[in-house]
Design a protein around this motif. Structure first.
Motif, PDB file in Angstrom:
ATOM      1  N   LYS A  24       0.827  -1.201   0.000  1.00 40.37           N
ATOM      2  CA  LYS A  24       0.000   0.000   0.000  1.00 40.37           C
ATOM      3  C   LYS A  24       0.865   1.255   0.000  1.00 40.37           C
ATOM      4  CE  LYS A  24      -4.185   1.888   2.103  1.00 40.37           C
ATOM      5  NZ  LYS A  24      -5.219   1.706   3.159  1.00 40.37           N
ATOM      6  N   MET A  25       2.036   1.203   0.623  1.00 40.93           N
ATOM      7  CA  MET A  25       2.931   2.358   0.613  1.00 40.93           C
ATOM      8  C   MET A  25       3.392   2.677  -0.802  1.00 40.93           C
ATOM      9  SD  MET A  25       6.597   2.909   2.517  1.00 40.93           S
ATOM     10  CE  MET A  25       7.434   2.031   1.205  1.00 40.93           C
ATOM     11  N   PHE A  26       3.536   1.635  -1.638  1.00 35.96           N
ATOM     12  CA  PHE A  26       3.940   1.828  -3.025  1.00 35.96           C
ATOM     13  C   PHE A  26       2.733   2.014  -3.949  1.00 35.96           C
ATOM     14  CE2 PHE A  26       7.953   0.061  -1.540  1.00 35.96           C
ATOM     15  CZ  PHE A  26       8.863   0.840  -2.231  1.00 35.96           C
ATOM     16  N   LYS A  27       1.611   2.418  -3.369  1.00 32.96           N
ATOM     17  CA  LYS A  27       0.385   2.779  -4.107  1.00 32.96           C
ATOM     18  C   LYS A  27      -0.253   1.591  -4.807  1.00 32.96           C
ATOM     19  CE  LYS A  27       1.168   7.125  -3.046  1.00 32.96           C
ATOM     20  NZ  LYS A  27       2.462   6.958  -2.365  1.00 32.96           N
ATOM     21  N   GLY A  28      -0.086   0.393  -4.263  1.00 33.23           N
ATOM     22  CA  GLY A  28      -0.731  -0.776  -4.836  1.00 33.23           C
ATOM     23  C   GLY A  28      -2.196  -0.832  -4.442  1.00 33.23           C
ATOM     24  N   THR A  29      -3.021  -1.434  -5.284  1.00 38.65           N
ATOM     25  CA  THR A  29      -4.465  -1.495  -5.033  1.00 38.65           C
ATOM     26  C   THR A  29      -5.009  -2.924  -5.025  1.00 38.65           C
ATOM     27  OG1 THR A  29      -4.895  -1.165  -7.403  1.00 38.65           O
ATOM     28  CG2 THR A  29      -4.869   0.802  -5.986  1.00 38.65           C
ATOM     29  N   PHE A  94      -3.928  -4.015   4.895  1.00 43.94           N
ATOM     30  CA  PHE A  94      -4.360  -3.103   3.834  1.00 43.94           C
ATOM     31  C   PHE A  94      -5.403  -2.116   4.329  1.00 43.94           C
ATOM     32  CE2 PHE A  94      -6.011  -1.937  -0.377  1.00 43.94           C
ATOM     33  CZ  PHE A  94      -4.822  -1.799  -1.069  1.00 43.94           C
ATOM     34  N   ARG A  95      -6.102  -2.451   5.411  1.00 44.59           N
ATOM     35  CA  ARG A  95      -7.083  -1.519   5.963  1.00 44.59           C
ATOM     36  C   ARG A  95      -6.416  -0.410   6.764  1.00 44.59           C
ATOM     37  NH1 ARG A  95     -12.347  -3.902   8.650  1.00 44.59           N
ATOM     38  NH2 ARG A  95     -12.770  -1.669   8.489  1.00 44.59           N
ATOM     39  N   LYS A  96      -5.172  -0.611   7.132  1.00 46.25           N
ATOM     40  CA  LYS A  96      -4.442   0.427   7.846  1.00 46.25           C
ATOM     41  C   LYS A  96      -4.112   1.569   6.886  1.00 46.25           C
ATOM     42  CE  LYS A  96      -3.856  -1.635  11.911  1.00 46.25           C
ATOM     43  NZ  LYS A  96      -4.225  -1.046  13.226  1.00 46.25           N
ATOM     44  N   PRO A  97      -4.017   2.806   7.374  1.00 41.11           N
ATOM     45  CA  PRO A  97      -3.622   3.910   6.499  1.00 41.11           C
ATOM     46  C   PRO A  97      -2.209   3.715   5.973  1.00 41.11           C
ATOM     47  CG  PRO A  97      -3.659   4.612   8.799  1.00 41.11           C
ATOM     48  CD  PRO A  97      -4.288   3.255   8.758  1.00 41.11           C
ATOM     49  N   ALA A  98      -1.990   4.106   4.743  1.00 36.49           N
ATOM     50  CA  ALA A  98      -0.681   3.923   4.117  1.00 36.49           C
ATOM     51  C   ALA A  98       0.365   4.804   4.795  1.00 36.49           C
ATOM     52  CB  ALA A  98      -0.751   4.254   2.621  1.00 36.49           C
ATOM     53  N   MET A  99       1.580   4.288   4.872  1.00 38.34           N
ATOM     54  CA  MET A  99       2.689   5.082   5.404  1.00 38.34           C
ATOM     55  C   MET A  99       2.995   6.224   4.440  1.00 38.34           C
ATOM     56  SD  MET A  99       5.274   2.165   6.922  1.00 38.34           S
ATOM     57  CE  MET A  99       5.260   1.173   5.407  1.00 38.34           C
ATOM     58  N   GLU A 100       3.026   7.418   4.956  1.00 34.00           N
ATOM     59  CA  GLU A 100       3.237   8.590   4.115  1.00 34.00           C
ATOM     60  C   GLU A 100       4.717   8.775   3.803  1.00 34.00           C
ATOM     61  OE1 GLU A 100       1.519  11.964   5.959  1.00 34.00           O
ATOM     62  OE2 GLU A 100      -0.540  11.188   5.894  1.00 34.00           O
ATOM     63  N   ASP A 101       4.961   9.257   2.577  1.00 34.76           N
ATOM     64  CA  ASP A 101       6.337   9.559   2.194  1.00 34.76           C
ATOM     65  C   ASP A 101       6.810  10.807   2.918  1.00 34.76           C
ATOM     66  OD1 ASP A 101       6.359   7.401   0.435  1.00 34.76           O
ATOM     67  OD2 ASP A 101       5.511   8.609  -1.185  1.00 34.76           O
ATOM     68  N   PRO A 102       8.103  10.862   3.280  1.00 30.54           N
ATOM     69  CA  PRO A 102       8.599  12.039   4.002  1.00 30.54           C
ATOM     70  C   PRO A 102       8.590  13.313   3.163  1.00 30.54           C
ATOM     71  CG  PRO A 102      10.397  10.543   3.432  1.00 30.54           C
ATOM     72  CD  PRO A 102       9.130   9.823   3.125  1.00 30.54           C
ATOM     73  N   VAL A 103       8.665  13.186   1.834  1.00 33.94           N
ATOM     74  CA  VAL A 103       8.621  14.346   0.938  1.00 33.94           C
ATOM     75  C   VAL A 103       7.718  14.013  -0.244  1.00 33.94           C
ATOM     76  CG1 VAL A 103      10.904  15.242   1.546  1.00 33.94           C
ATOM     77  CG2 VAL A 103      10.681  13.551  -0.272  1.00 33.94           C
ATOM     78  N   LYS A 104       7.230  15.049  -0.917  1.00 34.06           N
ATOM     79  CA  LYS A 104       6.423  14.848  -2.106  1.00 34.06           C
ATOM     80  C   LYS A 104       7.332  14.572  -3.300  1.00 34.06           C
ATOM     81  CE  LYS A 104       2.504  17.699  -0.657  1.00 34.06           C
ATOM     82  NZ  LYS A 104       1.634  18.850  -0.988  1.00 34.06           N
ATOM     83  N   THR A 105       6.860  13.696  -4.172  1.00 31.02           N
ATOM     84  CA  THR A 105       7.626  13.340  -5.367  1.00 31.02           C
ATOM     85  C   THR A 105       6.916  13.856  -6.612  1.00 31.02           C
ATOM     86  OG1 THR A 105       6.495  11.201  -5.477  1.00 31.02           O
ATOM     87  CG2 THR A 105       8.589  11.277  -4.300  1.00 31.02           C
TER      88      THR A 105
END
Length: 264
Positions: A24-29, A94-105
């Motif tokens: 989920k951190m890598f934006k998988g669905t 997967f129901r947990k909120p995704a880990m946020e990236d430290p910076v925007k890409t």
């Protein structure tokens, strides 16, 4: 061996959870496909090789062959307990909120400049596997001797120390090469970090081949196939272990350094 099998089966819950969080951190669905691959890919390869080797032992009418009932019990443990636990863990993770990236890409990938020859994947990956293999090289001789020459192995305490050294070495070499890669403006680090430390499994298998021709006196074809088959399983498991260590070390490293970036 029984304790290891049961531990592996019930750890499917944690495997599914960890895989889902990372996915989920890598934006998988498609978490169901991810869970199925998590539950099947590694054990399917190991079971496939083991089944072929066991069939060869059956063909030789050896008493060392694993009975059909035991094979059925292993499959039941796999699909009856491990696979459902992986799906349960994946659903929870997967129901947990995704880990946020430290910076925007940036959404548009930037072009990667031409890399120096020593930073190209084949060379850097193979170089990265030398140090982790060197960390276990000496102890590996005694382990193979105890397995294939029926000699007793006593120093299990030292074996845990070697594993700790292996863990640190895999993490360090992956982080160092990841840092050089990022300095060269190559941001595709994830699979490179996995293969960098995981390539030590190649040296492990090569050493096993050297050990076969120099220390063992195996002349029968089936015995040779059994040796290389089992060492292939060991090397594959070693690849997954060391590759995972290298990847998570680089994941922690990149999140740490980019969290320190100050953007005005």
């Amino acid at each position: 061996m029984t304790a290891m099998l049961l531990l592996w089966v019930f750890m499917g819950l944690f495997a599914g959870y960890a895989a889902a969080r990372l996915y989920k951190m890598f934006k998988g669905t498609e978490w169901k496909k991810m869970a199925l691959r998590t539950a099947v890919v590694f054990p399917a390869v190991v079971f496939g090789i083991f089944f072929v080797l066991n069939a060869l032992i059956w063909g030789q009418k050896s008493s060392g062959a694993v009975p059909f009932g035991t094979m059925f019990a292993l499959v039941f443990l796999w699909f009856g307990i491990s696979v459902p636990l992986v799906f349960v863990g994946s659903y929870i993770g997967f129901r947990k909120p995704a880990m946020e990236d430290p910076v925007k890409t940036n959404k548009i990938p930037r072009q990667i400049p031409e890399q120096a020859w020593y930073m190209n994947p084949p060379f850097s990956i193979l170089i990265g596997g030398i140090l982790p293999f060197g960390a276990v090289f000496v102890e590996l001789f005694f382990i193979l001797t105890s397995i294939w020459l029926n000699q007793f192995y006593y120093i299990f305490g030292f074996l845990f120390l070697v594993f700790a050294i292996l863990l640190v070495t895999c993490a360090e070499i992956s982080v160092v090469l990841c840092y050089f890669q990022l300095c060269s403006e190559d941001y595709l680090w994830w699979w490179r970090s996995y293969l960098t430390s995981g390539s030590s499994a190649l040296y492990l298998f090569l050493y096993a081949t050297f050990y076969f021709f120099t220390k063992l006196e195996i002349t029968q074809f089936v015995s040779g196939v059994l040796y290389f088959g089992y060492m292939l399983i060991v090397s594959y498991a070693f690849f997954v272990l060391t590759g995972t260590i290298g990847f998570y070390a680089c994941l922690w490293f990149t999140r740490l350094i980019y969290s320190s970036v100050k953007i005005d």
